[in-house]
Design an enzyme around this catalytic site. Structure first.
Site, PDB file in Angstrom:
ATOM      1  N   GLY A   1       0.570  -1.236  -0.036  1.00  0.00           N
ATOM      2  CA  GLY A   1       0.153  -0.056   0.100  1.00  0.00           C
ATOM      3  C   GLY A   1       0.367   1.088  -0.117  1.00  0.00           C
ATOM      4  O   GLY A   1       0.121   3.029   0.094  1.00  0.00           O
TER       5      GLY A   1
ATOM      6  N   GLU B   1       5.334  -6.005   1.364  1.00  0.00           N
ATOM      7  CA  GLU B   1       4.813  -6.859   0.469  1.00  0.00           C
ATOM      8  C   GLU B   1       4.063  -5.027  -0.437  1.00  0.00           C
ATOM      9  O   GLU B   1       3.025  -4.900  -0.717  1.00  0.00           O
ATOM     10  CB  GLU B   1       3.378  -7.506   0.994  1.00  0.00           C
ATOM     11  CG  GLU B   1       3.696  -8.264   1.878  1.00  0.00           C
ATOM     12  CD  GLU B   1       2.271  -9.175   2.472  1.00  0.00           C
ATOM     13  OE1 GLU B   1       1.258  -8.392   1.686  1.00  0.00           O
ATOM     14  OE2 GLU B   1       2.099  -9.814   2.963  1.00  0.00           O
TER      15      GLU B   1
ATOM     16  N   ARG C   1      -9.518   1.494 -13.414  1.00  0.00           N
ATOM     17  CA  ARG C   1      -9.615   1.972 -12.720  1.00  0.00           C
ATOM     18  C   ARG C   1      -9.611   3.548 -12.624  1.00  0.00           C
ATOM     19  O   ARG C   1     -10.023   4.148 -11.532  1.00  0.00           O
ATOM     20  CB  ARG C   1      -7.129   1.902 -12.215  1.00  0.00           C
ATOM     21  CG  ARG C   1      -6.378   0.735 -12.077  1.00  0.00           C
ATOM     22  CD  ARG C   1      -4.662   0.844 -11.545  1.00  0.00           C
ATOM     23  NE  ARG C   1      -4.930   2.074 -10.497  1.00  0.00           N
ATOM     24  CZ  ARG C   1      -4.861   3.096 -10.135  1.00  0.00           C
ATOM     25  NH1 ARG C   1      -4.459   4.105 -11.302  1.00  0.00           N
ATOM     26  NH2 ARG C   1      -4.441   2.905  -8.825  1.00  0.00           N
TER      27      ARG C   1
ATOM     28  N   TYR D   1     -12.286   3.024  -8.984  1.00  0.00           N
ATOM     29  CA  TYR D   1     -10.616   4.114  -7.819  1.00  0.00           C
ATOM     30  C   TYR D   1     -11.419   5.659  -8.079  1.00  0.00           C
ATOM     31  O   TYR D   1     -10.592   5.884  -7.325  1.00  0.00           O
ATOM     32  CB  TYR D   1     -10.102   3.203  -7.688  1.00  0.00           C
ATOM     33  CG  TYR D   1      -9.627   1.549  -7.323  1.00  0.00           C
ATOM     34  CD1 TYR D   1      -9.698   1.241  -6.404  1.00  0.00           C
ATOM     35  CD2 TYR D   1      -8.672   1.581  -8.927  1.00  0.00           C
ATOM     36  CE1 TYR D   1     -10.159  -0.138  -6.409  1.00  0.00           C
ATOM     37  CE2 TYR D   1      -8.068   0.217  -8.307  1.00  0.00           C
ATOM     38  CZ  TYR D   1      -9.048  -0.795  -6.840  1.00  0.00           C
ATOM     39  OH  TYR D   1      -8.584  -2.343  -6.766  1.00  0.00           O
TER      40      TYR D   1
ATOM     41  N   CYS E   1     -20.175   0.544 -24.373  1.00  0.00           N
ATOM     42  CA  CYS E   1     -20.702  -0.044 -24.572  1.00  0.00           C
ATOM     43  C   CYS E   1     -21.616   1.126 -23.022  1.00  0.00           C
ATOM     44  O   CYS E   1     -22.237   0.639 -22.764  1.00  0.00           O
ATOM     45  CB  CYS E   1     -22.308  -0.120 -24.959  1.00  0.00           C
ATOM     46  SG  CYS E   1     -21.639  -0.871 -26.727  1.00  0.00           S
TER      47      CYS E   1
HETATM   48  C1  LIG Z   1      -2.461  -5.777  -2.757  1.00  0.00           C
HETATM   49  C2  LIG Z   1      -2.467  -5.991  -1.488  1.00  0.00           C
HETATM   50  C3  LIG Z   1      -0.569  -5.673  -1.455  1.00  0.00           C
HETATM   51  C4  LIG Z   1      -0.237  -5.062  -2.443  1.00  0.00           C
HETATM   52  O1  LIG Z   1      -0.862  -3.483  -2.360  1.00  0.00           O
HETATM   53  P1  LIG Z   1      -0.336  -1.932  -3.048  1.00  0.00           P
HETATM   54  O2  LIG Z   1      -0.956  -1.506  -2.952  1.00  0.00           O
HETATM   55  O3  LIG Z   1      -0.192  -2.870  -4.611  1.00  0.00           O
HETATM   56  O4  LIG Z   1       1.021  -1.990  -2.348  1.00  0.00           O
HETATM   57  C5  LIG Z   1       0.044  -6.574  -0.553  1.00  0.00           C
HETATM   58  N1  LIG Z   1      -0.107  -7.407   0.347  1.00  0.00           N
HETATM   59  C6  LIG Z   1      -1.470  -7.784   0.342  1.00  0.00           C
HETATM   60  C7  LIG Z   1      -2.028  -8.716   1.980  1.00  0.00           C
HETATM   61  C8  LIG Z   1      -2.552  -7.342  -0.657  1.00  0.00           C
HETATM   62  O5  LIG Z   1      -3.320  -7.638  -0.261  1.00  0.00           O
END
Ligand SMILES: *Cc1c(COP(=O)(O)O)cnc(C)c1O
Length: 425
Positions: free
Chosen positions: A239, A273, A312, A316, A355
């Site tokens: 994130g 992650e 996107r 979003y 469409c």
């Molecule tokens: C989607 C996700 C991420 C990656 O999120 P980003 O916003 O792309 O960095 C990392 N960990 C988990 C568990 C996720 O579901």
């Protein structure tokens, strides 16, 4: 930020003019820069090098196995959320011990596949899921490690759909409940519950939510250790902000500056992650102008890519910088941002051929003048671009092209009409 730059009015991906790719592969097409991917990964690795850190790139952001291959080669592990993503990681030759597996609805089949593969950690989303993994591990005589996903109840102040770490989200367990989960399941023979996972959601724009979440998590880890449990790792999820040109997202170094000191001397391995912050700026989607059209006061630029190719903006409300791939000197965009003001631009809606009224990439956007046949680049399309695309309106999915220096390779072919119907026969 990335390796997509204008030289003499022509857009290049690294050392390849994107018009050359369009001429050979046609449009629309996703174009990735290998150097940009690696640069972003290296920056995260370097920022956290003081700690025992494993970067587990989040496959769902951009999952082409050719990309996973070079990321794995550069030392990345992977965050997966399905059996399909595990398969991709295996196909890419990933180190299975560097795989973390999240997701609230893992099936028995997926759990058994991951146990077989010998992944690093299952990220546990509920008590019932943990019970099931313990049962399946016992039955198949496998051992694994697990991290309990906790909800620190922190708001990353992002879009509701990408907020996952608040109390009322479907992910993880409340931080107050975590100690009870360890008491009940923390000493299992087959499933070693020995880590804590938090993931706040996507597109965070500040460091603060991470600091708050980590502080709460460290408090929990201290309690768990006092209770006699071994906790070896903390997984801070993904994130981290990617620079879409709408705000200055903190750099990997900025996040690390706040996070590393909190973890120093704690005898905890760190897992991260990142998805979007690695992949977003590593690609453009290149599309072609089909028609220009007026509707009332509005001017529409109709392009050959649709919301099925990049959802996107619709899903979003996401902003993507969009600019023609060949421009006169005076239209050089400089920094790609929402606030770009250049004389002679026109305010247009950039829309696709689908469409649906929701089929747009930008509304009321300043764009350098374009005509039928011109190429237009949608920037920062590397994360949740291709991976979220679909065959809606029976439109074949786009090819993916990887640029490495002055060479480019088609790493996924464009679908053809036969591909659309082959599983229906
Ligand atoms: C989607 C996700 C991420 C990656 O999120 P980003 O916003 O792309 O960095 C990392 N960990 C988990 C568990 C996720 O579901």
């Amino acid at each position: 930020m990335d390796r997509f730059d204008y030289i003499d009015g022509k857009l290049f991906a690294e050392d390849v003019p994107v018009s050359r790719i369009a001429a050979e592969v046609s449009t629309p097409v996703y174009i990735y820069s290998k150097a940009t991917f690696l640069d972003h990964l290296n920056k995260v690795q370097a920022a956290y090098s003081e700690l025992d850190t494993t970067i587990c790139y989040s496959i769902k952001a951009c999952s082409n196995i050719n990309i996973l291959k070079f990321l794995a080669h550069a030392g990345s592990g992977f965050d997966i959320v399905s059996g399909g993503e595990l398969y991709r990681a295996q196909q890419a030759g990933a180190d299975m011990s560097k795989i973390v597996y999240a997701g609230v609805g893992k099936t028995d089949k997926e759990i058994l596949e991951a146990l077989d593969a010998g992944i690093g950690y299952f990220n546990i989303e509920s008590e019932e899921e943990l019970e099931n993994i313990i049962k399946l591990a016992k039955e198949s005589g496998k051992k694994t490690k697990a991290a309990l996903r906790v909800n620190p109840d922190v708001d990353p102040k992002t879009h509701t759909y990408t907020t996952t770490g608040k109390k009322e989200s479907k992910f993880g367990v409340d931080i107050e409940r975590a100690r009870r989960v360890f008491t009940q399941y923390g000493k299992d023979e087959n499933v070693d519950l020995c880590a804590i996972h938090v993931h706040l959601g996507s597109a965070g724009k500040t460091v603060d939510p991470y600091v708050e979440a980590l502080e709460k998590t460290l408090e929990l880890i201290d309690q768990l250790r006092d209770d006699g449990f071994r906790v070896e790792a903390v997984d801070l999820g993904g994130g981290y902000g990617a620079d879409y040109g709408t705000s200055s997202a903190p750099s990997a170094a900025k996040y690390a500056q706040a996070i590393v000191p909190l973890l120093k001397g704690k005898d905890l391995k760190l897992i991260l992650e990142p998805g979007a912050s690695i992949a977003a700026n590593a690609a453009i989607m290149l599309t072609k102008v089909l028609y220009l059209k007026k509707g009332g006061e509005k001017k529409f630029v109709i392009v050959d890519a649709g919301m099925n190719d990049l959802i996107r903006p619709l899903l979003y409300d996401a902003y993507h910088f969009i600019w023609p791939a060949e421009i006169e000197e005076k239209f050089m965009p400089g920094r790609r941002s929402k606030e770009l003001e250049i004389d002679g631009t026109e305010v247009v809606d950039i829309v696709g051929p689908i469409c649906e009224g929701s089929d747009f990439f930008a509304q009321g956007r300043s764009l350098a003048p374009v005509k039928r046949g011109d190429l237009i680049a949608v920037f920062s399309a590397g994360a949740y671009g291709y991976t979220m695309s679909s065959n809606y309106n029976s439109r074949p999915m786009l090819p993916e092209v990887l640029v490495d220096g002055d060479k480019f390779t088609v790493i996924r072919k464009r679908q053809n009409y036969e591909n659309l119907v082959e599983l229906e026969k």
